[in-house]
Every structure is written in structure tokens, then in C-alpha cells.
Scaffold this motif. Structure first.
Motif, mmCIF file in Angstrom:
data_model
loop_
_atom_site.group_PDB
_atom_site.id
_atom_site.type_symbol
_atom_site.label_atom_id
_atom_site.label_comp_id
_atom_site.label_asym_id
_atom_site.label_seq_id
_atom_site.Cartn_x
_atom_site.Cartn_y
_atom_site.Cartn_z
ATOM 1 N N UNK A 207 0.855 -1.186 0.000
ATOM 2 C CA UNK A 207 0.000 0.000 0.000
ATOM 3 C C UNK A 207 0.888 1.233 0.000
ATOM 4 N N UNK A 208 0.558 2.201 -0.870
ATOM 5 C CA UNK A 208 1.379 3.399 -1.043
ATOM 6 C C UNK A 208 0.530 4.638 -0.796
ATOM 7 N N UNK A 209 0.861 5.382 0.242
ATOM 8 C CA UNK A 209 0.207 6.675 0.455
ATOM 9 C C UNK A 209 0.734 7.681 -0.576
ATOM 10 N N UNK A 210 -0.081 8.671 -0.879
ATOM 11 C CA UNK A 210 0.245 9.744 -1.827
ATOM 12 C C UNK A 210 0.386 9.237 -3.262
ATOM 13 N N UNK A 211 -0.180 8.071 -3.564
ATOM 14 C CA UNK A 211 -0.223 7.586 -4.946
ATOM 15 C C UNK A 211 -1.448 8.195 -5.617
ATOM 16 N N UNK A 212 -1.232 8.993 -6.633
ATOM 17 C CA UNK A 212 -2.331 9.686 -7.308
ATOM 18 C C UNK A 212 -2.598 9.168 -8.714
ATOM 19 N N UNK A 213 -1.798 8.207 -9.164
ATOM 20 C CA UNK A 213 -1.941 7.692 -10.525
ATOM 21 C C UNK A 213 -1.780 6.180 -10.525
#
Length: 422
Positions: A207-213
Motif C-alpha cells: 500500500x502506497x500513500x500519496x499515490x495519485x496515478x
């Protein structure tokens, strides 16, 4: 140490068995026995080894009843035959190689995430959540516990299940640590005898926070696959060669092609159009709004030259509640992506998560799940960020790089419907 019947000096002399007070007979040194051997290391005439042990004293530690032993000397046993004997199949070359490869792949996965700044999290095996919403869950209750009249019937006061995914728990931790992953057993009550499914298997989830794409998610998937595979093939070349030569000839070239080429991307809509134009009949007719079947996945990979393919932006109604609404009008898709690979089909699945509380609450209301997942809505109210993640089936990954047809042959103790041996 196991006996090596091919050793030229094997069995020259016997060591007295002091515990039994007798001299061993040659008939006790049978195939499958456990032995202690003393001798000298000498130069070996064999091409694949530098030295061999010239035995001087041999002691049978554990004799083997060769008549009952299911493994036979100088016999190549098919993998489906070995599956019947999970208590001894690890003594074969193929399963020995598989277990070393599993171990190395596990270490390489942990190294990849550590090198890229991820925190390893132990997510629970027992959970009150059905992350996928498909209902293929094993419920957990004590086997023999008497309850008083009027007492809560559940051990945990709520229905509890074996986990189908650690994703929702990872989302909790990602809100504090940005990049997190888990690697552990997951369970699906899938009443299937197919070559692609198990009731218990291992999942790698990140899981990656700040992933917008979705590109962020796809890049992480591709990097994981390529770097782990490079590490495994470099560390265990002989074990991989055993599978590539004797189990799946030609697989080595397929893996090299996957590693050398950039993975292909296409939208779900593009994939459906390709399938509709295909010059072959499918059992399941491809239509927009229907899920891709394994036959469709295989065709798409073949269409792309046996290069792994990312298929993204699936119809809203096909995917679970947590995937981000693309707000794209009539098509109504979500920011989801599946990675399809040769010989396996779907290997990884991921998405951007719905981080807007109003969108999430509206969907959960329609599904009648608002009360169950109120805590999940709270995450969006308490300092949420755009985020996303993915999961990779570990046994499917091993099938992909080794060319093994049946997923039951890449795990030491396979569990599937109507079978729980050992």
C-alpha cells in the motif's frame, strides 16, 4: 545426509553400529535411507561437481522400507503423482528445488520492499472483514464450545473469518507510515479443482500513500516482478534449470522475454475490442461490462507477444467498494488494474483507493455495508491521503517463472476443496 547411489565409492566398508551392538548388513542400505558417511573428498570426474566423497565408513541412521517407499530409484515421478505423498515428496529433486526457489523468492521479495523504503506489517489472519466481498470466506469458531442460552453465539462477539486479504489493514498503517507491505497466508473458500486456485495460498500486498496515478501502482508491480525474478534466477540457477529443462522446456526464453521488455498497458475497453476482433471462438463471449475470463486473459497475453499486460479502468460494477470512481460518465469505470502474465493469466491486482468520504459512504450505503465499514469511512475523515496498492499471488508468481502448470505443485502442502492431506 541422504545416500547418493551414484557415488563410485559408495558402500565400500561399513561402520559398526555401536548403539545396536551389531554390524550393518548391506541390505539395510536401501534407497531412501538416512546415512552418516565418513570419508575423503576427492576430485570428481563428473562435469557438474568439482569433488565427491569417497566413503570409508557408512552408518545407516534411519533405514527405509524400500518396498513401501513411494519414491522409486532412478524414476522420474510426475508432479501429480508426488502430490499424493506430501510427507515424502520434498525428498525428490523437483520439490527440493521448488522449496529452495520459494525460500529465495521470499527473501528477494522482502529485500525489494526494504530497499524501497516499505515497512513490513503482520496483518491479522483472523478478521471481521471480507475485503473482496465475494463471500468465499472460511468462518472461524471454536470446534467444541458450549454456549449458555442467550449468550453471544460468536467467540469474538462478531462473525470472524480467515483473511482473504490484508489490504484494509494495510490502509490503516499506510496512513501513518506511507509505504507498507505484508506477505502471508490468505484463504478462499473457492470450491474449485482448477489448476489456478487454492484454498490456502500466500499473498504479497503493498500500500502506497500519496499515490495519485495508476502508473505509480503499475510501476511498483513491474519493478517487483523483474527485480525479484532476477534475484531468484541468479541465486538458484540450477534449481530453475531443473524446471526449465525437465518440467517446462522453453520457459527460460519466455522469462527472459518478460524481463527484457517493458510491460504493455491497455484499458479494459481496448481489451474488450481486441477480444471481439479475435479470430477464435471463446466459451464466454467478451462483452463490455463482463469480467475477463481466463481464456480472455490468455488471448490478450498472446496477442501482445507473450509480454505481460496491464489492463486498467474496469467497469465500476465489477470491482469491490474500495476502488476509486473515475467519474467518466456513461462508461463509469474505476481506477483498477490487473497484471496478466504468460501461462498464468492474472498475477497481480491493484487500484487507487476511494479516498473521498462522500463517494465511499454512498457506495457502502448502496451495498448495505455502511455500518460494517464505518471505521473505513473514518480513515477518510481523519487525515487521509490519495493512496493505492496491489496484491500478487506468490504461488502464481512461481508458476509464471518456472512454467509449472498446476498451482498445487508450487506449494509444499496444497489445500483445496475436498483435499487437506497431512
Amino acid at each position: 545426509m541422504r545416500q547418493d547411489p551414484n557415488c563410485s565409492e559408495f558402500g565400500k566398508r561399513w561402520k559398526s553400529d555401536s548403539q545396536q551392538g551389531r554390524t550393518l548388513k548391506s541390505s539395510e542400505l536401501t534407497f531412501g535411507s538416512s546415512v552418516e558417511v565418513q570419508g575423503k573428498l576427492i576430485q570428481s570426474p563428473h562435469k557438474r561437481q568439482n569433488v565427491e566423497l569417497a566413503a570409508e565408513n557408512i552408518c545407516v541412521v534411519g533405514p527405509c522400507d524400500v518396498q513401501a517407499f513411494p519414491l522409486k530409484y532412478k524414476t522420474h515421478h510426475p508432479l501429480d503423482y508426488l502430490r499424493q505423498f506430501p510427507h515424502v515428496r520434498c525428498k525428490t529433486n523437483s520439490l527440493g528445488a521448488l522449496l529452495r526457489l520459494r525460500s529465495e523468492a521470499t527473501a528477494a521479495i522482502h529485500s525489494f520492499f526494504k530497499d524501497n523504503g516499505y515497512l513490513h506489517v503482520h496483518t491479522p489472519i483472523i478478521t471481521s472483514n471480507d475485503c473482496e466481498g465475494a463471500g468465499e470466506i472460511f468462518q472461524v469458531e471454536p470446534a467444541n464450545e458450549e454456549r449458555e442460552p442467550g449468550e453471544n453465539p460468536h467467540f469474538f462477539d462478531v462473525p470472524a473469518f480467515l483473511t482473504v486479504s490484508g489490504q484494509l489493514h494495510l490502509e490503516v498503517i499506510a496512513g501513518a507510515f506511507s509505504k507498507v507491505y505484508t506477505f502471508g497466508p490468505t484463504f478462499r473458500a473457492d470450491n474449485s479443482q482448477s489448476r489456478r486456485h487454492l484454498a490456502e495460498f500466500y499473498m504479497v500486498e503493498a500500500e502506497l500513500a500519496f499515490a495519485e496515478s495508476l502508473q505509480d501502482i503499475m510501476q511498483a508491480m513491474e519493478d517487483l516482478f523483474k527485480k525479484v525474478t532476477d534475484a531468484v534466477l541468479s541465486s538458484c540457477p540450477r534449481d530453475a534449470e531443473l524446471f526449465h529443462k525437465h518440467v517446462a522446456p522453453g520457459q527460460e526464453a519466455k522469462v527472459e522475454r518478460m524481463l527484457k521488455n517493458q510491460f504493455i498497458t491497455m484499458s479494459y475497453t481496448e481489451a474488450i475490442e481486441i477480444l471481439k476482433r479475435a479470430h477464435q471462438e471463446f466459451i464466454y463471449k467478451p462483452e463490455w461490462g463482463r469480467d475477463l475470463q481466463s481464456e480472455h486473459e490468455r488471448y490478450l497475453v498472446q496477442h501482445c507477444g507473450e509480454i505481460p499486460v496491464f489492463v486498467f479502468n474496469y467497469p465500476y460494477d465489477l470491482k469491490p467498494f474500495y476502488m476509486r470512481d473515475n467519474e467518466d460518465g456513461a462508461q463509469h469505470t474505476v481506477a483498477a488494474v490487473d497484471l496478466l502474465v504468460p501461462g498464468v493469466g492474472e498475477l497481480c491486482g491493484g487500484s487507487l483507493r476511494e479516498d473521498r468520504p462522500d463517494f465511499l459512504q454512498s457506495r457502502l450505503q448502496r451495498l448495505g455495508l455502511e455500518d460494517t465499514y464505518q471505521w473505513y469511512i473514518d480513515l477518510r475523515r481523519f487525515g487521509s491521503t490519495p493512496h493505492g496498492g496491489f496484491g500478487m499471488g506468490f504461488e502464481r508468481y512461481l508458476r509464471c517463472i518456472l512454467g509449472v502448470e498446476n498451482i498445487k505443485d508450487v506449494i509444499p502442502f496444497p489445500r483445496f476443496s475436498h483435499s487437506c492431506i497431512l
